[in-house]
Design an enzyme around this catalytic site. Structure first.
Site, mmCIF file in Angstrom:
data_model
loop_
_atom_site.group_PDB
_atom_site.id
_atom_site.type_symbol
_atom_site.label_atom_id
_atom_site.label_comp_id
_atom_site.label_asym_id
_atom_site.label_seq_id
_atom_site.Cartn_x
_atom_site.Cartn_y
_atom_site.Cartn_z
ATOM 1 N N ASP A 99 -12.359 57.258 100.711
ATOM 2 C CA ASP A 99 -13.078 56.330 101.605
ATOM 3 C C ASP A 99 -12.177 55.856 102.737
ATOM 4 O O ASP A 99 -12.626 55.700 103.885
ATOM 5 C CB ASP A 99 -13.565 55.093 100.829
ATOM 6 C CG ASP A 99 -14.770 55.405 99.944
ATOM 7 O OD1 ASP A 99 -15.228 56.559 99.950
ATOM 8 O OD2 ASP A 99 -15.232 54.470 99.267
ATOM 9 N N LEU A 149 -20.607 55.415 103.742
ATOM 10 C CA LEU A 149 -21.406 56.207 104.690
ATOM 11 C C LEU A 149 -21.917 55.306 105.810
ATOM 12 O O LEU A 149 -21.807 55.636 106.996
ATOM 13 C CB LEU A 149 -22.569 56.869 103.950
ATOM 14 C CG LEU A 149 -23.352 57.887 104.763
ATOM 15 C CD1 LEU A 149 -22.694 59.257 104.671
ATOM 16 C CD2 LEU A 149 -24.794 57.974 104.301
ATOM 17 N N LYS A 187 -10.822 49.150 104.233
ATOM 18 C CA LYS A 187 -11.272 49.102 102.846
ATOM 19 C C LYS A 187 -10.143 48.406 102.098
ATOM 20 O O LYS A 187 -9.148 49.032 101.733
ATOM 21 C CB LYS A 187 -11.519 50.506 102.294
ATOM 22 C CG LYS A 187 -12.050 50.490 100.862
ATOM 23 C CD LYS A 187 -12.420 51.880 100.398
ATOM 24 C CE LYS A 187 -12.745 51.912 98.924
ATOM 25 N NZ LYS A 187 -14.190 51.735 98.657
HETATM 26 N N1 LIG Z 1 -28.839 56.943 103.004
HETATM 27 C C1 LIG Z 1 -28.352 58.008 102.363
HETATM 28 N N2 LIG Z 1 -29.060 59.153 102.261
HETATM 29 C C2 LIG Z 1 -28.561 60.217 101.616
HETATM 30 N N3 LIG Z 1 -27.364 60.251 101.008
HETATM 31 C C3 LIG Z 1 -26.622 59.147 101.079
HETATM 32 C C4 LIG Z 1 -27.067 57.970 101.748
HETATM 33 N N4 LIG Z 1 -26.102 57.007 101.622
HETATM 34 C C5 LIG Z 1 -25.121 57.590 100.932
HETATM 35 N N5 LIG Z 1 -25.420 58.851 100.601
HETATM 36 C C6 LIG Z 1 -24.582 59.766 99.823
HETATM 37 O O1 LIG Z 1 -24.348 59.105 98.589
HETATM 38 C C7 LIG Z 1 -22.998 59.281 98.188
HETATM 39 C C8 LIG Z 1 -22.340 57.933 98.018
HETATM 40 O O2 LIG Z 1 -22.233 57.298 99.297
HETATM 41 P P1 LIG Z 1 -20.963 56.415 99.640
HETATM 42 O O3 LIG Z 1 -19.705 57.156 99.306
HETATM 43 O O4 LIG Z 1 -21.110 55.934 101.047
HETATM 44 O O5 LIG Z 1 -21.172 55.226 98.621
HETATM 45 P P2 LIG Z 1 -20.264 53.955 98.349
HETATM 46 O O6 LIG Z 1 -21.197 52.814 98.162
HETATM 47 O O7 LIG Z 1 -19.249 53.829 99.430
HETATM 48 O O8 LIG Z 1 -19.571 54.355 96.979
HETATM 49 P P3 LIG Z 1 -18.225 53.761 96.321
HETATM 50 O O9 LIG Z 1 -18.589 52.456 95.703
HETATM 51 O O10 LIG Z 1 -17.879 54.817 95.323
HETATM 52 O O11 LIG Z 1 -17.200 53.623 97.406
HETATM 53 C C9 LIG Z 1 -22.315 60.142 99.239
HETATM 54 O O12 LIG Z 1 -22.319 61.491 98.802
HETATM 55 C C10 LIG Z 1 -23.200 59.956 100.450
HETATM 56 O O13 LIG Z 1 -23.154 61.085 101.300
HETATM 57 MG MG LIG Z 2 -17.224 53.885 99.308
#
Ligand SMILES: Nc1ncnc2c1ncn2[C@@H]1O[C@H](COP(=O)(O)OP(=O)(O)OP(=O)(O)O)[C@@H](O)[C@H]1O
Ligand SMILES: [Mg+2]
Length: 149
Positions: free
Chosen positions: A55, A17, A37
């Site tokens: 992603d 995100l 990625k």
């Molecule tokens: N700051 C935030 N506020 C609200 N929701 C969030 C926030 N950051 C992330 N999210 C939500 O949390 C979930 C996980 O976010 P994200 O996919 O970016 O995590 P990630 O660290 O990339 O996970 P992964 O390790 O699985 O790739 C998503 O549904 C995203 O919309």
């Molecule tokens: Mg991710």
């Protein structure tokens, strides 16, 4: 050339995100913005029949550079589990040089690159040291001008 390395020490903490949001912001300053990625675990089939990862598609969609999926994501693993476990299961050896090369190619096509990568701080296996080695390789290729977001 500018590079940002987005990481977090767990899954689901918002790396992708934040990486995508950063890319949108960078597009206000740079004409050619790419996302990367390096290792993705958990594949999905695209409408055109190719396989990729949620992603990876989010980063591709946030980019202004039309880079091939093989550069955005050099390693695609099928199982939606930790990359080092998926790699082990699928007998895939992660070669840092392949990732560094993909980064360099992506960088040559871009003004800014955002790299989205898990960094599992607490697990001290060989696989988990790879992000650090890759980060250092990439940083040294660019005179240390790598930014951490
Ligand atoms: N700051 C935030 N506020 C609200 N929701 C969030 C926030 N950051 C992330 N999210 C939500 O949390 C979930 C996980 O976010 P994200 O996919 O970016 O995590 P990630 O660290 O990339 O996970 P992964 O390790 O699985 O790739 C998503 O549904 C995203 O919309
Ligand atoms: Mg991710």
């Amino acid at each position: 050339m500018n590079a940002w390395f987005v990481t977090g020490t767990d899954t689901g903490v918002g790396k992708t995100l934040i990486a995508a949001a950063l890319m949108h912001r960078l597009r206000e300053r740079f004409a050619r913005v790419a996302g990367m990625k390096p290792i993705a675990a958990g594949s999905l089939q695209l409408p055109d029949g190719r396989w990729s990862n949620e992603d990876v598609i989010a980063l591709r969609d946030a980019a202004s550079v039309d880079a091939p999926l093989s550069l955005i994501n050099p390693y695609l693993l099928a199982a939606p589990v930790s990359p080092h476990i998926a790699a082990q299961r699928e007998a895939v050896t992660i070669e840092i040089e392949r990732i560094v090369q993909a980064f360099a190619t992506l960088q040559a096509m871009s003004d800014a690159v955002v790299d989205d990568w898990t960094w599992r701080r607490r697990q001290r296996t060989a696989a988990n040291h790879r992000p650090r080695r890759c980060l250092l390789s990439v940083a040294s290729m660019h005179g240390g001008r790598l930014r951490t977001a």
